[in-house]
Design a protein around this motif. Structure first.
Motif, PDB file in Angstrom:
ATOM      1  N   ARG A   1     -53.129  22.871   4.022  1.00 11.06           N
ATOM      2  CA  ARG A   1     -52.019  23.566   3.309  1.00 11.06           C
ATOM      3  C   ARG A   1     -51.849  25.081   3.354  1.00 11.06           C
ATOM      4  NH1 ARG A   1     -52.377  23.667  -1.698  1.00 11.06           N
ATOM      5  NH2 ARG A   1     -50.155  23.474  -2.225  1.00 11.06           N
ATOM      6  N   TRP A   2     -53.042  25.720   3.115  1.00  7.33           N
ATOM      7  CA  TRP A   2     -53.109  27.166   2.998  1.00  7.33           C
ATOM      8  C   TRP A   2     -52.916  27.967   4.449  1.00  7.33           C
ATOM      9  CZ3 TRP A   2     -56.789  31.018   4.975  1.00  7.33           C
ATOM     10  CH2 TRP A   2     -56.544  32.341   4.429  1.00  7.33           C
TER      11      TRP A   2
ATOM     12  N   GLU B   1     -66.199  26.536  -9.024  1.00  3.57           N
ATOM     13  CA  GLU B   1     -66.493  25.712  -7.792  1.00  3.57           C
ATOM     14  C   GLU B   1     -65.589  24.392  -7.623  1.00  3.57           C
ATOM     15  OE1 GLU B   1     -67.551  25.736  -4.786  1.00  3.57           O
ATOM     16  OE2 GLU B   1     -68.339  27.618  -4.706  1.00  3.57           O
ATOM     17  N   LYS B   2     -65.241  24.169  -6.432  1.00  3.46           N
ATOM     18  CA  LYS B   2     -64.187  22.837  -6.241  1.00  3.46           C
ATOM     19  C   LYS B   2     -65.375  21.415  -6.388  1.00  3.46           C
ATOM     20  CE  LYS B   2     -66.224  21.186  -2.188  1.00  3.46           C
ATOM     21  NZ  LYS B   2     -66.896  19.860  -2.293  1.00  3.46           N
ATOM     22  N   PRO B   3     -64.751  20.547  -6.417  1.00  3.77           N
ATOM     23  CA  PRO B   3     -63.469  20.280  -7.272  1.00  3.77           C
ATOM     24  C   PRO B   3     -63.374  20.526  -8.660  1.00  3.77           C
ATOM     25  CG  PRO B   3     -64.613  18.027  -6.855  1.00  3.77           C
ATOM     26  CD  PRO B   3     -65.364  19.077  -6.274  1.00  3.77           C
ATOM     27  N   VAL B   4     -62.292  20.735  -9.306  1.00  6.12           N
ATOM     28  CA  VAL B   4     -62.326  20.906 -10.615  1.00  6.12           C
ATOM     29  C   VAL B   4     -62.686  19.597 -11.502  1.00  6.12           C
ATOM     30  CG1 VAL B   4     -60.759  21.540 -12.425  1.00  6.12           C
ATOM     31  CG2 VAL B   4     -60.607  22.743 -10.460  1.00  6.12           C
ATOM     32  N   ALA B   5     -62.253  18.402 -10.889  1.00  2.55           N
ATOM     33  CA  ALA B   5     -62.754  17.087 -11.329  1.00  2.55           C
ATOM     34  C   ALA B   5     -62.633  16.177 -10.299  1.00  2.55           C
ATOM     35  CB  ALA B   5     -61.780  16.790 -12.733  1.00  2.55           C
ATOM     36  N   LEU B   6     -63.100  14.971 -10.572  1.00  3.97           N
ATOM     37  CA  LEU B   6     -62.897  13.798  -9.527  1.00  3.97           C
ATOM     38  C   LEU B   6     -61.584  13.212  -9.866  1.00  3.97           C
ATOM     39  CD1 LEU B   6     -66.593  12.624  -9.462  1.00  3.97           C
ATOM     40  CD2 LEU B   6     -65.646  14.127  -7.952  1.00  3.97           C
ATOM     41  N   ASP B   7     -60.787  13.383 -10.614  1.00  2.00           N
ATOM     42  CA  ASP B   7     -59.707  12.701 -10.829  1.00  2.00           C
ATOM     43  C   ASP B   7     -58.629  13.780 -11.145  1.00  2.00           C
ATOM     44  OD1 ASP B   7     -59.045  12.605 -14.244  1.00  2.00           O
ATOM     45  OD2 ASP B   7     -61.144  12.484 -13.698  1.00  2.00           O
ATOM     46  N   ILE B   8     -57.174  13.394 -10.914  1.00  2.00           N
ATOM     47  CA  ILE B   8     -56.281  14.140 -10.943  1.00  2.00           C
ATOM     48  C   ILE B   8     -56.051  14.518 -12.520  1.00  2.00           C
ATOM     49  CG2 ILE B   8     -53.805  14.338 -10.215  1.00  2.00           C
ATOM     50  CD1 ILE B   8     -54.309  12.643  -8.024  1.00  2.00           C
ATOM     51  N   ALA B   9     -56.023  13.671 -13.215  1.00  2.00           N
ATOM     52  CA  ALA B   9     -55.551  13.951 -14.497  1.00  2.00           C
ATOM     53  C   ALA B   9     -56.556  14.824 -15.505  1.00  2.00           C
ATOM     54  CB  ALA B   9     -55.809  12.639 -15.496  1.00  2.00           C
ATOM     55  N   SER B  10     -57.955  14.801 -15.099  1.00  2.00           N
ATOM     56  CA  SER B  10     -58.591  15.731 -15.571  1.00  2.00           C
ATOM     57  C   SER B  10     -58.357  17.359 -14.904  1.00  2.00           C
ATOM     58  CB  SER B  10     -60.114  15.540 -15.524  1.00  2.00           C
ATOM     59  OG  SER B  10     -60.559  14.288 -15.987  1.00  2.00           O
TER      60      SER B  10
ATOM     61  N   GLY C   1     -53.434  31.586 -20.425  1.00  2.00           N
ATOM     62  CA  GLY C   1     -53.090  32.567 -19.641  1.00  2.00           C
ATOM     63  C   GLY C   1     -54.256  33.428 -19.053  1.00  2.00           C
ATOM     64  N   VAL C   2     -55.191  32.370 -18.796  1.00  2.00           N
ATOM     65  CA  VAL C   2     -56.472  32.894 -17.911  1.00  2.00           C
ATOM     66  C   VAL C   2     -56.414  32.657 -16.499  1.00  2.00           C
ATOM     67  CG1 VAL C   2     -59.059  32.537 -17.909  1.00  2.00           C
ATOM     68  CG2 VAL C   2     -57.795  32.566 -20.101  1.00  2.00           C
ATOM     69  N   PRO C   3     -56.582  33.572 -15.670  1.00  2.00           N
ATOM     70  CA  PRO C   3     -56.550  33.310 -14.209  1.00  2.00           C
ATOM     71  C   PRO C   3     -58.011  32.546 -13.972  1.00  2.00           C
ATOM     72  CG  PRO C   3     -57.230  35.789 -14.695  1.00  2.00           C
ATOM     73  CD  PRO C   3     -56.802  35.095 -15.916  1.00  2.00           C
ATOM     74  N   VAL C   4     -57.786  31.494 -13.192  1.00  2.00           N
ATOM     75  CA  VAL C   4     -58.954  30.662 -12.675  1.00  2.00           C
ATOM     76  C   VAL C   4     -58.763  30.872 -11.242  1.00  2.00           C
ATOM     77  CG1 VAL C   4     -60.032  28.406 -12.727  1.00  2.00           C
ATOM     78  CG2 VAL C   4     -58.864  29.322 -14.641  1.00  2.00           C
ATOM     79  N   GLN C   5     -59.910  31.116 -10.384  1.00  3.26           N
ATOM     80  CA  GLN C   5     -60.104  31.001  -9.073  1.00  3.26           C
ATOM     81  C   GLN C   5     -60.961  29.785  -8.600  1.00  3.26           C
ATOM     82  OE1 GLN C   5     -61.586  34.577  -7.202  1.00  3.26           O
ATOM     83  NE2 GLN C   5     -62.155  33.638  -5.230  1.00  3.26           N
ATOM     84  N   ILE C   6     -60.541  28.987  -7.758  1.00  2.00           N
ATOM     85  CA  ILE C   6     -61.182  27.858  -7.302  1.00  2.00           C
ATOM     86  C   ILE C   6     -62.058  28.169  -5.975  1.00  2.00           C
ATOM     87  CG2 ILE C   6     -61.183  25.441  -6.798  1.00  2.00           C
ATOM     88  CD1 ILE C   6     -60.471  26.087  -9.681  1.00  2.00           C
ATOM     89  N   GLY C   7     -63.262  27.681  -5.788  1.00  4.20           N
ATOM     90  CA  GLY C   7     -64.061  28.008  -4.721  1.00  4.20           C
ATOM     91  C   GLY C   7     -63.652  27.353  -3.567  1.00  4.20           C
ATOM     92  N   PHE C   8     -62.610  27.425  -3.112  1.00  3.03           N
ATOM     93  CA  PHE C   8     -62.199  27.215  -1.706  1.00  3.03           C
ATOM     94  C   PHE C   8     -62.308  28.307  -0.628  1.00  3.03           C
ATOM     95  CE2 PHE C   8     -59.019  24.305  -3.776  1.00  3.03           C
ATOM     96  CZ  PHE C   8     -59.767  22.858  -3.324  1.00  3.03           C
TER      97      PHE C   8
ATOM     98  N   VAL D   1     -55.078  35.999  -7.921  1.00  5.33           N
ATOM     99  CA  VAL D   1     -55.851  34.571  -7.623  1.00  5.33           C
ATOM    100  C   VAL D   1     -55.090  33.968  -6.481  1.00  5.33           C
ATOM    101  CG1 VAL D   1     -56.657  32.233  -8.176  1.00  5.33           C
ATOM    102  CG2 VAL D   1     -56.707  33.859  -9.831  1.00  5.33           C
ATOM    103  N   THR D   2     -55.513  33.698  -5.475  1.00  3.32           N
ATOM    104  CA  THR D   2     -55.079  33.161  -4.195  1.00  3.32           C
ATOM    105  C   THR D   2     -55.495  31.622  -3.903  1.00  3.32           C
ATOM    106  OG1 THR D   2     -56.722  33.815  -2.636  1.00  3.32           O
ATOM    107  CG2 THR D   2     -55.178  35.582  -2.951  1.00  3.32           C
ATOM    108  N   ALA D   3     -56.657  31.222  -4.611  1.00  2.00           N
ATOM    109  CA  ALA D   3     -56.977  29.743  -4.516  1.00  2.00           C
ATOM    110  C   ALA D   3     -56.913  29.110  -6.135  1.00  2.00           C
ATOM    111  CB  ALA D   3     -58.449  29.481  -3.943  1.00  2.00           C
ATOM    112  N   THR D   4     -55.968  28.649  -6.256  1.00  4.17           N
ATOM    113  CA  THR D   4     -55.518  28.341  -7.762  1.00  4.17           C
ATOM    114  C   THR D   4     -55.914  26.810  -8.090  1.00  4.17           C
ATOM    115  OG1 THR D   4     -53.364  27.419  -7.513  1.00  4.17           O
ATOM    116  CG2 THR D   4     -53.776  30.144  -7.677  1.00  4.17           C
TER     117      THR D   4
END
Length: 334
Positions: free
Chosen positions: A177-178, A89-98, A110-117, A298-301
């Protein structure tokens, strides 16, 4: 693959919804210390394991992460070791570095990760994207969008949410963006906490408006409110040289027309995001199962998560410092 085995970390409100949507198509293994976990497992015929057991499992075909936001990045970094596709689920983190750290770990493994957008899977947003790309509305000139909650979330949620840009408008930033295929270059944001402690105590706002400059000098505006009493209102207007497309203008549109004789809209307004995007949530999880099966990509990366979070961070900085902020100030390496 007939019925994949999917591990679900976290069965709060979103986790429960995702589990129920996945149950007809997959065997579920859930991990969450709350009492709701046992009740959900019994309802869906799921297996329960603790988090450590689930992270060490060798029988999983995919993983769904719906734990609290501040755990997402670490969970991804651990879960990629299993070598199976991940939905987070979004967001991956509250900060950009994480967020970038999780992105690097996923790419290294090499693992695909789909984000909940989930708006990537909403029929109206999808059609707006396709019509714009096909030139149906001509050349894009301006965009207006917004996400307005009927009422604020509880104080404890607001405290950990990351604020209105990261929690709420990040969906609009991603959709912008999308749908348009353009990147944001600069933002200017204003906002107010209305003098209320539930927002002021956390440096957050209850009302905000944003001007975003896109590539090619196309302008977009975005607004958000925690007090849209008429109902849950999500919209996106795309104005072109030949026409205008409007996402969200349906019978549930939470407005009242005061034009003489007007009767539109006649449907009951949406009250929250789960009702509004129910079909999109189901489509995004079915798309994840296709990724698990190896038949889709994956379309929402996490790259999209990074880009949207950068816009959110730029908005927060702009509001705080009362000035336009270029995305180059936020993007690492620019």
């Amino acid at each position: 693959m007939s019925r994949p085995t999917i591990g679900i970390f976290g069965v709060g409100r979103i986790g429960i919804m995702h589990a129920r949507l996945l149950a007809p198509y997959a065997d579920l293994v859930v991990a969450d210390p709350r009492p709701e976990c046992a009740a959900l497992a019994q309802e869906l015929g799921a297996t329960i394991r603790d988090t450590g057991e689930l992270l060490a499992s060798t029988d999983l075909d995919g993983i769904v992460i719906t734990t609290p936001t501040d755990t997402h990045a670490d969970m991804i970094c651990e879960a990629v070791k299993l070598g199976v596709p991940i939905f987070c689920e979004k967001p991956v983190a509250l900060d950009i570095a994480s967020t970038q750290r999780a992105n690097a770990a996923a790419k290294a493994a090499g693992v695909p990760v789909q984000i909940g957008f989930q708006r990537h899977f909403d029929a109206a947003y999808t059609q707006a994207r396709e019509r714009l790309a096909a030139g149906e509305i001509g050349e894009l000139r301006r965009v207006h969008m917004g996400t307005l909650d009927q009422a604020p979330a509880p104080r404890e949620f607001l405290a950990a949410s990351g604020g209105i840009y990261t929690d709420c408008l990040i969906h609009d930033f991603d959709a912008l963006r999308w749908v348009t295929g353009r990147e944001v270059t600069e933002v200017y944001a204003v906002g107010t906490d209305l003098g209320q402690a539930d927002f002021a105590d956390f440096g957050d706002v209850a009302e905000t408006a944003v001007i975003l400059t896109l590539q090619d000098n196309v302008y977009a505006t975005a607004h958000s409110s925690r007090y849209n009493g008429a109902g849950y209102d999500v919209r996106m207007e795309l104005h072109g040289t030949r026409g205008t497309d409007f996402v969200g203008l349906d019978e549930h549109f939470p407005v009242t027309s005061v034009e003489p004789g007007a009767t539109y809209p006649q449907g009951e307004p949406w009250t929250d995001f789960i009702l509004r995007f129910k079909d999109a949530y189901e489509r995004e999880l079915l798309a994840f199962l296709e990724i698990v099966a190896g038949t889709a990509s994956v379309t929402a990366t996490i790259d999209d998560a990074v880009a949207s979070l950068e816009i959110a961070a730029a908005c927060a900085l702009s509001r705080t410092e009362h000035r336009p902020v270029k995305l180059s100030e936020i993007r690492v390496g620019d």
